[in-house]
Design a protein around this motif. Sequence first.
Motif, PDB file in Angstrom:
ATOM      1  N   PHE A 120       0.834  -1.201   0.000  1.00 33.98           N
ATOM      2  CA  PHE A 120       0.000   0.000   0.000  1.00 33.98           C
ATOM      3  C   PHE A 120       0.871   1.255   0.000  1.00 33.98           C
ATOM      4  CE2 PHE A 120      -2.052   3.411   2.439  1.00 33.98           C
ATOM      5  CZ  PHE A 120      -3.133   3.673   1.604  1.00 33.98           C
ATOM      6  N   TYR A 121       1.871   1.275   0.874  1.00 33.85           N
ATOM      7  CA  TYR A 121       2.780   2.421   0.958  1.00 33.85           C
ATOM      8  C   TYR A 121       3.496   2.635  -0.381  1.00 33.85           C
ATOM      9  CZ  TYR A 121       6.911   5.130   2.164  1.00 33.85           C
ATOM     10  OH  TYR A 121       7.903   6.068   2.185  1.00 33.85           O
ATOM     11  N   LEU A 122       3.980   1.558  -0.975  1.00 39.56           N
ATOM     12  CA  LEU A 122       4.675   1.675  -2.254  1.00 39.56           C
ATOM     13  C   LEU A 122       3.739   2.144  -3.363  1.00 39.56           C
ATOM     14  CD1 LEU A 122       6.932  -1.500  -2.097  1.00 39.56           C
ATOM     15  CD2 LEU A 122       7.678   0.884  -1.962  1.00 39.56           C
ATOM     16  N   GLY A 123       2.482   1.735  -3.305  1.00 38.72           N
ATOM     17  CA  GLY A 123       1.505   2.208  -4.286  1.00 38.72           C
ATOM     18  C   GLY A 123       1.297   3.707  -4.198  1.00 38.72           C
ATOM     19  N   VAL A 124       1.170   4.217  -2.984  1.00 35.74           N
ATOM     20  CA  VAL A 124       1.018   5.665  -2.789  1.00 35.74           C
ATOM     21  C   VAL A 124       2.288   6.383  -3.243  1.00 35.74           C
ATOM     22  CG1 VAL A 124       0.737   7.477  -1.044  1.00 35.74           C
ATOM     23  CG2 VAL A 124      -0.661   5.407  -0.927  1.00 35.74           C
ATOM     24  N   LEU A 125       3.444   5.836  -2.889  1.00 36.64           N
ATOM     25  CA  LEU A 125       4.723   6.415  -3.287  1.00 36.64           C
ATOM     26  C   LEU A 125       4.865   6.435  -4.814  1.00 36.64           C
ATOM     27  CD1 LEU A 125       7.169   7.493  -1.670  1.00 36.64           C
ATOM     28  CD2 LEU A 125       8.205   5.248  -1.962  1.00 36.64           C
ATOM     29  N   LEU A 126       4.473   5.347  -5.460  1.00 31.54           N
ATOM     30  CA  LEU A 126       4.563   5.268  -6.915  1.00 31.54           C
ATOM     31  C   LEU A 126       3.622   6.269  -7.579  1.00 31.54           C
ATOM     32  CD1 LEU A 126       5.867   3.890  -9.330  1.00 31.54           C
ATOM     33  CD2 LEU A 126       4.065   2.161  -9.221  1.00 31.54           C
ATOM     34  N   TYR A 127       2.435   6.421  -7.036  1.00 21.21           N
ATOM     35  CA  TYR A 127       1.487   7.399  -7.568  1.00 21.21           C
ATOM     36  C   TYR A 127       2.097   8.809  -7.534  1.00 21.21           C
ATOM     37  CZ  TYR A 127      -2.642  10.359  -7.963  1.00 21.21           C
ATOM     38  OH  TYR A 127      -3.529  11.320  -8.361  1.00 21.21           O
ATOM     39  N   GLY A 128       2.669   9.181  -6.405  1.00 22.57           N
ATOM     40  CA  GLY A 128       3.301  10.488  -6.273  1.00 22.57           C
ATOM     41  C   GLY A 128       4.525  10.629  -7.164  1.00 22.57           C
ATOM     42  N   ALA A 129       5.307   9.560  -7.297  1.00 17.28           N
ATOM     43  CA  ALA A 129       6.512   9.607  -8.126  1.00 17.28           C
ATOM     44  C   ALA A 129       6.156   9.779  -9.603  1.00 17.28           C
ATOM     45  CB  ALA A 129       7.344   8.341  -7.923  1.00 17.28           C
ATOM     46  N   ILE A 130       5.123   9.083 -10.042  1.00 18.73           N
ATOM     47  CA  ILE A 130       4.703   9.215 -11.440  1.00 18.73           C
ATOM     48  C   ILE A 130       4.166  10.617 -11.698  1.00 18.73           C
ATOM     49  CG2 ILE A 130       2.988   8.440 -13.130  1.00 18.73           C
ATOM     50  CD1 ILE A 130       3.410   5.596 -11.994  1.00 18.73           C
ATOM     51  N   ASP A 131       3.394  11.139 -10.772  1.00 19.12           N
ATOM     52  CA  ASP A 131       2.854  12.499 -10.913  1.00 19.12           C
ATOM     53  C   ASP A 131       3.996  13.521 -10.983  1.00 19.12           C
ATOM     54  OD1 ASP A 131       0.645  14.338 -11.035  1.00 19.12           O
ATOM     55  OD2 ASP A 131       1.065  14.854  -8.936  1.00 19.12           O
ATOM     56  N   SER A 132       4.976  13.378 -10.114  1.00 17.13           N
ATOM     57  CA  SER A 132       6.115  14.297 -10.091  1.00 17.13           C
ATOM     58  C   SER A 132       6.965  14.166 -11.355  1.00 17.13           C
ATOM     59  CB  SER A 132       6.968  14.028  -8.852  1.00 17.13           C
ATOM     60  OG  SER A 132       8.069  14.876  -8.807  1.00 17.13           O
ATOM     61  N   THR A 133       7.147  12.935 -11.825  1.00 16.96           N
ATOM     62  CA  THR A 133       7.928  12.711 -13.044  1.00 16.96           C
ATOM     63  C   THR A 133       7.224  13.289 -14.259  1.00 16.96           C
ATOM     64  OG1 THR A 133       8.852  10.703 -12.071  1.00 16.96           O
ATOM     65  CG2 THR A 133       9.044  10.944 -14.453  1.00 16.96           C
ATOM     66  N   THR A 134       5.910  13.139 -14.317  1.00 17.97           N
ATOM     67  CA  THR A 134       5.133  13.706 -15.423  1.00 17.97           C
ATOM     68  C   THR A 134       5.292  15.219 -15.461  1.00 17.97           C
ATOM     69  OG1 THR A 134       3.546  11.901 -15.215  1.00 17.97           O
ATOM     70  CG2 THR A 134       2.837  13.831 -16.450  1.00 17.97           C
ATOM     71  N   TYR A 135       5.196  15.851 -14.311  1.00 16.47           N
ATOM     72  CA  TYR A 135       5.383  17.301 -14.215  1.00 16.47           C
ATOM     73  C   TYR A 135       6.784  17.690 -14.678  1.00 16.47           C
ATOM     74  CZ  TYR A 135       5.928  21.940 -12.206  1.00 16.47           C
ATOM     75  OH  TYR A 135       6.187  23.276 -12.039  1.00 16.47           O
ATOM     76  N   SER A 136       7.771  16.932 -14.214  1.00 16.72           N
ATOM     77  CA  SER A 136       9.159  17.226 -14.541  1.00 16.72           C
ATOM     78  C   SER A 136       9.414  17.104 -16.044  1.00 16.72           C
ATOM     79  CB  SER A 136      10.071  16.281 -13.771  1.00 16.72           C
ATOM     80  OG  SER A 136      11.405  16.640 -13.901  1.00 16.72           O
ATOM     81  N   LEU A 137       8.842  16.102 -16.674  1.00 21.56           N
ATOM     82  CA  LEU A 137       9.003  15.928 -18.114  1.00 21.56           C
ATOM     83  C   LEU A 137       8.260  17.011 -18.897  1.00 21.56           C
ATOM     84  CD1 LEU A 137       8.683  12.062 -18.349  1.00 21.56           C
ATOM     85  CD2 LEU A 137      10.678  13.399 -19.036  1.00 21.56           C
ATOM     86  N   LYS A 138       7.069  17.354 -18.433  1.00 15.71           N
ATOM     87  CA  LYS A 138       6.239  18.331 -19.143  1.00 15.71           C
ATOM     88  C   LYS A 138       6.876  19.721 -19.149  1.00 15.71           C
ATOM     89  CE  LYS A 138       1.508  20.079 -19.238  1.00 15.71           C
ATOM     90  NZ  LYS A 138       0.192  20.003 -18.586  1.00 15.71           N
ATOM     91  N   TYR A 139       7.427  20.125 -18.029  1.00 17.83           N
ATOM     92  CA  TYR A 139       7.970  21.482 -17.894  1.00 17.83           C
ATOM     93  C   TYR A 139       9.502  21.525 -17.889  1.00 17.83           C
ATOM     94  CZ  TYR A 139       3.182  22.685 -16.829  1.00 17.83           C
ATOM     95  OH  TYR A 139       1.829  22.852 -16.897  1.00 17.83           O
ATOM     96  N   ASN A 140      10.149  20.399 -18.197  1.00 14.80           N
ATOM     97  CA  ASN A 140      11.611  20.319 -18.197  1.00 14.80           C
ATOM     98  C   ASN A 140      12.183  20.919 -16.904  1.00 14.80           C
ATOM     99  OD1 ASN A 140      13.970  19.422 -19.346  1.00 14.80           O
ATOM    100  ND2 ASN A 140      14.386  21.352 -20.380  1.00 14.80           N
ATOM    101  N   GLU A 141      11.662  20.425 -15.787  1.00 12.91           N
ATOM    102  CA  GLU A 141      12.020  20.938 -14.465  1.00 12.91           C
ATOM    103  C   GLU A 141      13.526  20.832 -14.212  1.00 12.91           C
ATOM    104  OE1 GLU A 141      10.588  20.217  -9.864  1.00 12.91           O
ATOM    105  OE2 GLU A 141      10.381  18.608 -11.307  1.00 12.91           O
TER     106      GLU A 141
END
Length: 168
Positions: A103-124
Motif C-alpha cells: 500500500f505504501y509503495l503504491g502511494v509512493l509510486l502514484y506520487g513519483a509518477i505524478d512528479s515525473t510527469t510534471y518534470s518531463l512536461k515542464y523540463n524541471e
Amino acid sequence: MPPLIKGFVRVVDAVNYRLGRIVMYGIFVMMGILMWSSISKTFFLPSLWTLEMAQFAMVAYYMLGGPYSLQLGSNVRMDLFYHDWSNTKKAWFDAFTVLFLMFYLGVLLYGAIDSTTYSLKYNERSPTAWRPILWPIKITMCVGVSLMMLQAMSEFFKDVARIRGKEL
C-alpha cells in the motif's frame, strides 16, 4: 502454486538480484564523486556539481538497491519476538505486513509518477547554481519503486507458499 506465480517470482527475483549486484558498486561512484569534491575544494576551484551529483548517485543506489535488500532479507526488522516464532508463524506475519508495504509503495509510486510527469512536461530543473534537469533521477525513482513493489509481491507469494508448506 500455479506456474504463472512461480514464473513471476522467478523472473522478479532474477531481475532484482542481477540489478542489485550491479547497483551495489554504485557506492564507489559516490565515493569517487565525493573524493573529487574534496580534491577540487582543496587544490582547485570548487566544483558546483559534486554535491548534487553525489545526492543523485545516492538516490539511484538506494532506490535500485532496495528490492535486492528486501529479497535477501537484509532490511531492518524489529526482532523482539520474531526470532522465536516458527517458520509458519513468521510467514503469516510477513504475508500480513507486506500488504502494508505494498500500500505504501503504491502511494509512493502514484506520487513519483505524478512528479515525473510534471518534470518531463515542464523540463524541471534544480534550483541550485548547477541547474541539472530532474527527470532522469525521477524516472530512476519510479523504476526503483516499481521494482520494490514487484519484489514485495514476490515475497508475498513466497510467504503464502511457506504457509501452505511449500517453497517457491
